[in-house]
Design a protein around this motif. Sequence first.
Motif, PDB file in Angstrom:
ATOM      1  N   ALA A  88      -0.578 -10.055  -5.057  1.00  0.00           N
ATOM      2  CA  ALA A  88      -1.729 -10.097  -5.967  1.00  0.00           C
ATOM      3  C   ALA A  88      -1.495  -9.199  -7.176  1.00  0.00           C
ATOM      4  CB  ALA A  88      -2.992  -9.666  -5.227  1.00  0.00           C
ATOM      5  N   VAL A  89      -2.207  -9.520  -8.271  1.00  0.00           N
ATOM      6  CA  VAL A  89      -2.172  -8.714  -9.490  1.00  0.00           C
ATOM      7  C   VAL A  89      -3.581  -8.207  -9.763  1.00  0.00           C
ATOM      8  CG1 VAL A  89      -1.695  -8.679 -11.963  1.00  0.00           C
ATOM      9  CG2 VAL A  89      -0.250 -10.036 -10.442  1.00  0.00           C
ATOM     10  N   TYR A  90      -3.675  -6.915 -10.076  1.00  0.00           N
ATOM     11  CA  TYR A  90      -4.972  -6.278 -10.286  1.00  0.00           C
ATOM     12  C   TYR A  90      -5.019  -5.629 -11.675  1.00  0.00           C
ATOM     13  CZ  TYR A  90      -5.329  -6.626  -5.200  1.00  0.00           C
ATOM     14  OH  TYR A  90      -5.357  -7.089  -3.905  1.00  0.00           O
ATOM     15  N   LYS A  91      -6.194  -5.657 -12.257  1.00  0.00           N
ATOM     16  CA  LYS A  91      -6.407  -4.919 -13.497  1.00  0.00           C
ATOM     17  C   LYS A  91      -6.632  -3.455 -13.163  1.00  0.00           C
ATOM     18  CE  LYS A  91      -9.312  -4.718 -17.638  1.00  0.00           C
ATOM     19  NZ  LYS A  91     -10.492  -5.288 -18.344  1.00  0.00           N
ATOM     20  N   GLY A  92      -6.004  -2.589 -13.938  1.00  0.00           N
ATOM     21  CA  GLY A  92      -6.170  -1.155 -13.718  1.00  0.00           C
ATOM     22  C   GLY A  92      -6.388  -0.423 -15.026  1.00  0.00           C
ATOM     23  N   PHE A  93      -6.916   0.767 -14.931  1.00  0.00           N
ATOM     24  CA  PHE A  93      -7.125   1.594 -16.115  1.00  0.00           C
ATOM     25  C   PHE A  93      -6.495   2.953 -15.879  1.00  0.00           C
ATOM     26  CE2 PHE A  93      -9.635   4.736 -18.545  1.00  0.00           C
ATOM     27  CZ  PHE A  93      -9.387   4.249 -19.831  1.00  0.00           C
ATOM     28  N   MET A  94      -5.536   3.327 -16.753  1.00  0.00           N
ATOM     29  CA  MET A  94      -4.850   4.614 -16.650  1.00  0.00           C
ATOM     30  C   MET A  94      -5.551   5.620 -17.555  1.00  0.00           C
ATOM     31  SD  MET A  94      -2.637   3.498 -14.535  1.00  0.00           S
ATOM     32  CE  MET A  94      -1.733   5.025 -14.306  1.00  0.00           C
ATOM     33  N   ARG A  95      -6.212   6.584 -16.929  1.00  0.00           N
ATOM     34  CA  ARG A  95      -7.001   7.542 -17.691  1.00  0.00           C
ATOM     35  C   ARG A  95      -6.140   8.445 -18.567  1.00  0.00           C
ATOM     36  NH1 ARG A  95     -12.207   7.587 -16.244  1.00  0.00           N
ATOM     37  NH2 ARG A  95     -12.805   6.624 -14.258  1.00  0.00           N
ATOM     38  N   ASP A  96      -4.946   8.795 -18.080  1.00  0.00           N
ATOM     39  CA  ASP A  96      -4.121   9.730 -18.853  1.00  0.00           C
ATOM     40  C   ASP A  96      -3.653   9.136 -20.182  1.00  0.00           C
ATOM     41  OD1 ASP A  96      -2.468   7.917 -17.672  1.00  0.00           O
ATOM     42  OD2 ASP A  96      -0.906   9.347 -17.139  1.00  0.00           O
ATOM     43  N   SER A  97      -3.466   7.817 -20.211  1.00  0.00           N
ATOM     44  CA  SER A  97      -3.018   7.165 -21.449  1.00  0.00           C
ATOM     45  C   SER A  97      -4.114   6.318 -22.084  1.00  0.00           C
ATOM     46  CB  SER A  97      -1.805   6.277 -21.169  1.00  0.00           C
ATOM     47  OG  SER A  97      -2.107   5.312 -20.179  1.00  0.00           O
ATOM     48  N   ASN A  98      -5.275   6.224 -21.411  1.00  0.00           N
ATOM     49  CA  ASN A  98      -6.414   5.465 -21.910  1.00  0.00           C
ATOM     50  C   ASN A  98      -6.046   4.005 -22.192  1.00  0.00           C
ATOM     51  OD1 ASN A  98      -9.167   5.320 -22.673  1.00  0.00           O
ATOM     52  ND2 ASN A  98      -8.624   5.451 -24.845  1.00  0.00           N
ATOM     53  N   THR A  99      -5.299   3.404 -21.266  1.00  0.00           N
ATOM     54  CA  THR A  99      -4.853   2.027 -21.445  1.00  0.00           C
ATOM     55  C   THR A  99      -5.105   1.212 -20.180  1.00  0.00           C
ATOM     56  OG1 THR A  99      -2.614   2.610 -20.723  1.00  0.00           O
ATOM     57  CG2 THR A  99      -3.046   2.585 -23.104  1.00  0.00           C
ATOM     58  N   ASN A 100      -5.295  -0.080 -20.388  1.00  0.00           N
ATOM     59  CA  ASN A 100      -5.385  -1.005 -19.272  1.00  0.00           C
ATOM     60  C   ASN A 100      -3.985  -1.451 -18.858  1.00  0.00           C
ATOM     61  OD1 ASN A 100      -8.271  -1.203 -18.995  1.00  0.00           O
ATOM     62  ND2 ASN A 100      -8.317  -2.457 -20.849  1.00  0.00           N
ATOM     63  N   VAL A 101      -3.812  -1.694 -17.581  1.00  0.00           N
ATOM     64  CA  VAL A 101      -2.535  -2.178 -17.066  1.00  0.00           C
ATOM     65  C   VAL A 101      -2.812  -3.308 -16.074  1.00  0.00           C
ATOM     66  CG1 VAL A 101      -1.302   0.014 -17.327  1.00  0.00           C
ATOM     67  CG2 VAL A 101      -2.514  -0.477 -15.184  1.00  0.00           C
ATOM     68  N   ALA A 102      -1.770  -4.044 -15.779  1.00  0.00           N
ATOM     69  CA  ALA A 102      -1.826  -5.054 -14.714  1.00  0.00           C
ATOM     70  C   ALA A 102      -0.875  -4.598 -13.614  1.00  0.00           C
ATOM     71  CB  ALA A 102      -1.413  -6.422 -15.247  1.00  0.00           C
ATOM     72  N   VAL A 103      -1.388  -4.395 -12.415  1.00  0.00           N
ATOM     73  CA  VAL A 103      -0.591  -3.864 -11.311  1.00  0.00           C
ATOM     74  C   VAL A 103      -0.266  -4.988 -10.333  1.00  0.00           C
ATOM     75  CG1 VAL A 103      -0.483  -2.196  -9.419  1.00  0.00           C
ATOM     76  CG2 VAL A 103      -1.668  -1.598 -11.552  1.00  0.00           C
ATOM     77  N   LYS A 104       1.023  -5.248 -10.172  1.00  0.00           N
ATOM     78  CA  LYS A 104       1.475  -6.268  -9.231  1.00  0.00           C
ATOM     79  C   LYS A 104       1.767  -5.605  -7.895  1.00  0.00           C
ATOM     80  CE  LYS A 104       5.473  -8.607  -9.720  1.00  0.00           C
ATOM     81  NZ  LYS A 104       6.383  -9.661 -10.209  1.00  0.00           N
ATOM     82  N   ARG A 105       1.129  -6.100  -6.875  1.00  0.00           N
ATOM     83  CA  ARG A 105       1.234  -5.522  -5.528  1.00  0.00           C
ATOM     84  C   ARG A 105       1.969  -6.517  -4.634  1.00  0.00           C
ATOM     85  NH1 ARG A 105      -4.066  -4.226  -1.760  1.00  0.00           N
ATOM     86  NH2 ARG A 105      -3.194  -2.493  -0.524  1.00  0.00           N
ATOM     87  N   SER A 106       3.186  -6.191  -4.273  1.00  0.00           N
ATOM     88  CA  SER A 106       3.993  -7.110  -3.492  1.00  0.00           C
ATOM     89  C   SER A 106       3.396  -7.323  -2.115  1.00  0.00           C
ATOM     90  CB  SER A 106       5.427  -6.585  -3.348  1.00  0.00           C
ATOM     91  OG  SER A 106       6.182  -7.435  -2.521  1.00  0.00           O
ATOM     92  N   SER A 107       3.429  -8.578  -1.656  1.00  0.00           N
ATOM     93  CA  SER A 107       2.900  -8.893  -0.333  1.00  0.00           C
ATOM     94  C   SER A 107       3.979  -8.813   0.739  1.00  0.00           C
ATOM     95  CB  SER A 107       2.310 -10.307  -0.337  1.00  0.00           C
ATOM     96  OG  SER A 107       3.317 -11.256  -0.640  1.00  0.00           O
ATOM     97  N   SER A 108       5.221  -8.521   0.360  1.00  0.00           N
ATOM     98  CA  SER A 108       6.332  -8.557   1.312  1.00  0.00           C
ATOM     99  C   SER A 108       7.138  -7.272   1.263  1.00  0.00           C
ATOM    100  CB  SER A 108       7.247  -9.737   1.001  1.00  0.00           C
ATOM    101  OG  SER A 108       8.391  -9.712   1.813  1.00  0.00           O
ATOM    102  N   ARG A 109       7.413  -6.738   2.439  1.00  0.00           N
ATOM    103  CA  ARG A 109       8.343  -5.611   2.554  1.00  0.00           C
ATOM    104  C   ARG A 109       9.643  -6.073   3.192  1.00  0.00           C
ATOM    105  NH1 ARG A 109       4.962  -0.199   4.325  1.00  0.00           N
ATOM    106  NH2 ARG A 109       3.435  -0.259   2.646  1.00  0.00           N
ATOM    107  N   SER A 110       9.861  -7.369   3.189  1.00  0.00           N
ATOM    108  CA  SER A 110      11.086  -7.912   3.750  1.00  0.00           C
ATOM    109  C   SER A 110      12.259  -7.525   2.860  1.00  0.00           C
ATOM    110  CB  SER A 110      10.994  -9.434   3.835  1.00  0.00           C
ATOM    111  OG  SER A 110      10.931  -9.988   2.531  1.00  0.00           O
TER     112      SER A 110
END
Length: 375
Positions: free
Chosen positions: A79-101
């Motif tokens: 899944a991909v989530y919207k995030g906000f980085m307070r230290d840089s005051n910017t929005n990011v898109a965080v990709k979270r891998s579903s596999s640890r294979s």
Amino acid sequence: MRKQSIIRVYILLALFFFLGLVFKRKRKENDLNVPAFDVSFGDEFGNGMGPREFSYDQLATATKNFTDEEKLGEGGFGAVYKGFMRDSNTNVAVKRSSSRSEQGIKEYASEVKIISQLRHKNLVKLIGWSHEKELLLAYEFMPSGSLDSHLFNGRSLLPSEIRYKIVHGLASALFYLHEEGDFCVLHRDIKASNIMLDSTFNAKLGDFGLARLVDHEKGSQTTTLAGTRGYIAPECHRTGKASKESDVYSFGIVALEIACGRRSIERRYDEDQASLVDWVWKAHGDQMLLVVVDKKLSTNFNVKEMECLLLVGLWCAHPSPNMRPSIRQAIQVLNFEASLPNLPNKMPTPSYDDIPNTSIIQTSELGSLSITIPR
């Protein structure tokens, strides 16, 4: 007495087996944090110019602990989530891998190592990464989302001039990957859902999990079949060999999707229209090429540009790899700096002869290539 000895032996064997399982599991968990993993990234990130390493807590906080409210989308990778980085005051898109294979880790490592070395306005920028607890990648946030959400899911109606602009942006990114770096980068998964759009609808190619670096002289790599159904060049099914030509094929499919407003394979249509390439090629042979243009555009499009886009799309999606243009040649036609391709009326039968060496353009032969959008 003998029976007790046998029992002791079985107990010891069971203990050793249990300890072996614990050790194996522990080692697998530690694979996400092995020093070699960091070493393979280290120098590329140490100069402060590239992506940075985040802690898991930083990215979890930015995404409100990966809440569904912040989810932008989900695919085979996770899944991909919207995030906000307070230290840089910017929005990011965080990709979270579903596999640890092993394969999931390999794709994660490939994406970090390759995209961290790339700098181009039409590539999604990698902001940072973390493999502290999970495999996480943070990218620049694209406010207009993915191309497929507009073309196929009704997010907005893309005007024809924006569509032409998107094709140019994607072509520019592919030219950079194939010709302008020290190595040729084969993306291997060019498709509408991997093309992101910024606030002014500039196209940025992302998702380098399947990408590979190859020498310019070789221009191809034999590997297992990779990519997405409908975008994979026909010769790859037979040989498993990715190449510049197979990337160009995927580019051609996307160009046709942009012009026609439908996916490369649509089972809901009649058999003669289920395959986008077959349908467009038939319309070309019947001298009715513009009938395939996205009906949502009505007549609000530049006829010259749309005809060019469709013919370049067919040219790039030619069944035979040695008949496809280089991405440079495709750009020259899109810029109206070269004549339209002369394509046969009937879609040719695929030919899988070896690609001639002349199709591999040496980096030293290429200067910078400006891309202008005709008005």
